[in-house]
Design an enzyme around this catalytic site. Structure first.
Site, PDB file in Angstrom:
ATOM      1  N   TYR A 119       0.835  -1.206   0.000  1.00 38.68           N
ATOM      2  CA  TYR A 119       0.000   0.000   0.000  1.00 38.68           C
ATOM      3  C   TYR A 119       0.876   1.266   0.000  1.00 38.68           C
ATOM      4  O   TYR A 119       1.554   1.554   0.980  1.00 38.68           O
ATOM      5  CB  TYR A 119      -0.935   0.021   1.215  1.00 38.68           C
ATOM      6  CG  TYR A 119      -1.892  -1.150   1.296  1.00 38.68           C
ATOM      7  CD1 TYR A 119      -2.387  -1.758   0.143  1.00 38.68           C
ATOM      8  CD2 TYR A 119      -2.309  -1.651   2.519  1.00 38.68           C
ATOM      9  CE1 TYR A 119      -3.263  -2.830   0.208  1.00 38.68           C
ATOM     10  CE2 TYR A 119      -3.191  -2.725   2.593  1.00 38.68           C
ATOM     11  CZ  TYR A 119      -3.657  -3.313   1.435  1.00 38.68           C
ATOM     12  OH  TYR A 119      -4.523  -4.377   1.505  1.00 38.68           O
ATOM     13  N   HIS A 136      -0.218 -11.956   0.464  1.00 36.23           N
ATOM     14  CA  HIS A 136      -1.061 -10.915  -0.131  1.00 36.23           C
ATOM     15  C   HIS A 136      -1.440 -11.205  -1.593  1.00 36.23           C
ATOM     16  O   HIS A 136      -0.589 -11.222  -2.468  1.00 36.23           O
ATOM     17  CB  HIS A 136      -0.305  -9.584  -0.044  1.00 36.23           C
ATOM     18  CG  HIS A 136      -1.145  -8.374  -0.290  1.00 36.23           C
ATOM     19  ND1 HIS A 136      -0.671  -7.096  -0.096  1.00 36.23           N
ATOM     20  CD2 HIS A 136      -2.440  -8.227  -0.699  1.00 36.23           C
ATOM     21  CE1 HIS A 136      -1.636  -6.232  -0.390  1.00 36.23           C
ATOM     22  NE2 HIS A 136      -2.703  -6.895  -0.766  1.00 36.23           N
TER      23      HIS A 136
HETATM   24  P1  NAD Z   1     -13.419   0.133   1.413  1.00 32.75           P
HETATM   25  O1  NAD Z   1     -14.576  -0.551   0.794  1.00 32.75           O
HETATM   26  O2  NAD Z   1     -13.237   0.037   2.862  1.00 32.75           O
HETATM   27  O3  NAD Z   1     -13.485   1.653   0.924  1.00 32.75           O
HETATM   28  C1  NAD Z   1     -12.518   2.580   1.264  1.00 32.75           C
HETATM   29  C2  NAD Z   1     -12.904   3.937   0.702  1.00 32.75           C
HETATM   30  O4  NAD Z   1     -14.094   4.391   1.358  1.00 32.75           O
HETATM   31  C3  NAD Z   1     -11.847   4.996   0.983  1.00 32.75           C
HETATM   32  O5  NAD Z   1     -11.867   5.944  -0.076  1.00 32.75           O
HETATM   33  C4  NAD Z   1     -12.348   5.632   2.272  1.00 32.75           C
HETATM   34  O6  NAD Z   1     -11.824   6.923   2.434  1.00 32.75           O
HETATM   35  C5  NAD Z   1     -13.838   5.637   2.030  1.00 32.75           C
HETATM   36  N1  NAD Z   1     -14.650   5.671   3.264  1.00 32.75           N
HETATM   37  C6  NAD Z   1     -14.441   5.032   4.443  1.00 32.75           C
HETATM   38  N2  NAD Z   1     -15.420   5.313   5.318  1.00 32.75           N
HETATM   39  C7  NAD Z   1     -16.287   6.157   4.689  1.00 32.75           C
HETATM   40  C8  NAD Z   1     -17.484   6.778   5.070  1.00 32.75           C
HETATM   41  N3  NAD Z   1     -18.008   6.612   6.281  1.00 32.75           N
HETATM   42  N4  NAD Z   1     -18.099   7.574   4.166  1.00 32.75           N
HETATM   43  C9  NAD Z   1     -17.592   7.752   2.927  1.00 32.75           C
HETATM   44  N5  NAD Z   1     -16.446   7.178   2.490  1.00 32.75           N
HETATM   45  C10 NAD Z   1     -15.803   6.384   3.376  1.00 32.75           C
HETATM   46  O7  NAD Z   1     -12.119  -0.427   0.649  1.00 32.75           O
HETATM   47  P2  NAD Z   1     -10.614  -0.700   1.065  1.00 32.75           P
HETATM   48  O8  NAD Z   1      -9.990   0.446   1.773  1.00 32.75           O
HETATM   49  O9  NAD Z   1      -9.958  -1.201  -0.162  1.00 32.75           O
HETATM   50  O10 NAD Z   1     -10.721  -1.943   2.059  1.00 32.75           O
HETATM   51  C11 NAD Z   1     -10.543  -1.842   3.443  1.00 32.75           C
HETATM   52  C12 NAD Z   1      -9.207  -2.380   3.895  1.00 32.75           C
HETATM   53  O11 NAD Z   1      -9.163  -3.796   3.738  1.00 32.75           O
HETATM   54  C13 NAD Z   1      -7.979  -1.866   3.134  1.00 32.75           C
HETATM   55  O12 NAD Z   1      -7.574  -0.612   3.621  1.00 32.75           O
HETATM   56  C14 NAD Z   1      -7.006  -2.972   3.421  1.00 32.75           C
HETATM   57  O13 NAD Z   1      -6.467  -2.815   4.721  1.00 32.75           O
HETATM   58  C15 NAD Z   1      -7.876  -4.220   3.375  1.00 32.75           C
HETATM   59  N6  NAD Z   1      -7.927  -4.855   2.039  1.00 32.75           N
HETATM   60  C16 NAD Z   1      -7.104  -5.906   1.789  1.00 32.75           C
HETATM   61  C17 NAD Z   1      -7.096  -6.506   0.537  1.00 32.75           C
HETATM   62  C18 NAD Z   1      -6.172  -7.666   0.267  1.00 32.75           C
HETATM   63  O14 NAD Z   1      -5.519  -8.145   1.177  1.00 32.75           O
HETATM   64  N7  NAD Z   1      -6.084  -8.142  -0.938  1.00 32.75           N
HETATM   65  C19 NAD Z   1      -7.922  -6.024  -0.475  1.00 32.75           C
HETATM   66  C20 NAD Z   1      -8.778  -4.970  -0.187  1.00 32.75           C
HETATM   67  C21 NAD Z   1      -8.775  -4.399   1.072  1.00 32.75           C
END
Ligand code: NAD
Length: 321
Positions: free
Chosen positions: A61, A126
């Site tokens: 990231y 990952h």
């Molecule tokens: P998400 O669906 O959580 O969306 C994140 C987006 O939504 C960001 O732009 C954030 O600023 C926004 N957001 C958060 N809360 C909000 C709210 N209350 N109102 C409006 N917008 C809001 O997607 P993500 O960040 O990709 O997934 C969460 C976490 O999961 C990642 O940060 C990561 O740590 C993990 N993840 C891991 C993998 C993997 O291992 N392959 C893949 C995806 C995500």
């Protein structure tokens, strides 16, 4: 210590109890737009103060930036190490994928340095669909087991998009080897296909983390980032759902998070957060859900709008097992 009673849920057989809302730290790597160091630190502090005890990052990231920011923010908390749970990942880097034993063994030392920690609670391979699944079984996981023995890692996990990867690995390793799986974009209001796999995962005693309840920005008023892999049709349907909610004085992100939180077989819903405001909103959603229950009418209206694209996903990796 937590000021609000954010629900804690057990993570498989690990003995860990994770807050039902977890802090996804990919936004701290500027993945969804620029985040200042002070906002990153304030967001983590707010999250911890409201009862979020689980923080997830990866060297991938922001090309290591997320790990560095999270490390600074956790240090600034000054909290006892056993009061928060940290997961990071290995095998995926800005330079590409490398699941070799040599690389993942080096990777944890680099991650620990950036995170300013002596150990991580969970180390996950990952996005394994981009590598050889057989290498994960025969080389990567054995290397991670050595890191566990060395005390650098408490638990081992695997992550990725296609759901078939999880049973492929879990069917080929001794029980109890893989402690945790992290699935993303498969337990949300537009795609809930993880549900079918839950009985199998539970039978294996594996802890279940579901990430991206907002479908990586699809289910937000501001919409997804430029790089989002969804089809134009899926993007348009989510945009329609967001507009519908706004018109009704509702918030699409709040409803989407409600939907994901409702399944208690999932230990934690990882939301990417980049501001104190988002932390406040997401914790409030969980607390309100526990107190007042779901917004049934609005949820079913959104489900109806998203019906034509329900469970639509996108290709990921070099094999779809
Ligand atoms: P998400 O669906 O959580 O969306 C994140 C987006 O939504 C960001 O732009 C954030 O600023 C926004 N957001 C958060 N809360 C909000 C709210 N209350 N109102 C409006 N917008 C809001 O997607 P993500 O960040 O990709 O997934 C969460 C976490 O999961 C990642 O940060 C990561 O740590 C993990 N993840 C891991 C993998 C993997 O291992 N392959 C893949 C995806 C995500």
């Amino acid at each position: 210590m937590a000021a609000t009673p954010l629900e804690l849920r057990p993570l498989g057989n690990t003995g860990l109890k994770l807050s039902c809302v977890g802090f996804g730290a990919s936004p701290l790597g500027n993945v969804f737009g620029l985040v200042s160091e002070s906002d990153a630190i304030a967001s983590v502090r707010k999250a911890f103060s409201l009862g979020i005890n689980f923080f997830d990052t990866s060297p991938y990231y922001g090309g290591t930036l997320s790990e560095k920011m999270l490390g600074k923010a956790l240090k600034a908390l000054g909290a006892p190490r056993n009061e928060y749970i940290v997961s990071t990942k290995c095998g995926r880097y800005a330079e590409g994928f490398d699941f070799s034993a040599e690389r993942v063994t080096r990777s944890i030392d680099e991650s620990l340095e950036r995170l300013q920690l002596d150990y991580v609670d969970i180390l996950q391979c990952h996005d394994i669909e981009f590598g050889s699944l057989d290498q994960i079984v025969t080389e990567t996981i054995p290397a991670l087991l050595k890191l566990k023995e060395a005390g650098k890692v408490k638990f081992i996990g695997i992550t990725g998009l296609p759901l078939g990867i999880f049973s492929y690995i879990l069917d080929r390793v001794p029980p109890g080897t893989v402690d945790v799986i992290l699935s993303y974009c498969h337990y949300g209001i537009n795609d809930s296909t993880l549900e079918d796999l839950l009985p199998y995962l539970k039978s294996k005693g594996v802890g279940i983390i579901s990430a991206s309840p907002l479908a990586m920005g699809l289910l937000t008023e501001s919409g997804p980032p430029e790089w989002h892999p969804a089809s134009p049709e899926l993007k348009a349907a989510c945009q329609d759902a967001a507009a519908f909610c706004k018109e009704k004085g509702k918030n699409i992100s709040k409803l989407a998070l409600q939907y994901s939180l409702l399944n208690k077989d999932i230990s934690t819903i990882l939301v990417g957060m980049n501001s104190v405001k988002q932390v406040d909103e997401n914790v409030a959603t969980a607390v309100e859900l526990a107190t007042f229950g779901k917004d049934e009418k609005a949820l079913s209206e959104i489900e109806e709008i998203l019906k034509p694209v329900k469970n639509q996903t996108w290709p990921s990796g070099i094999q779809q097992s």
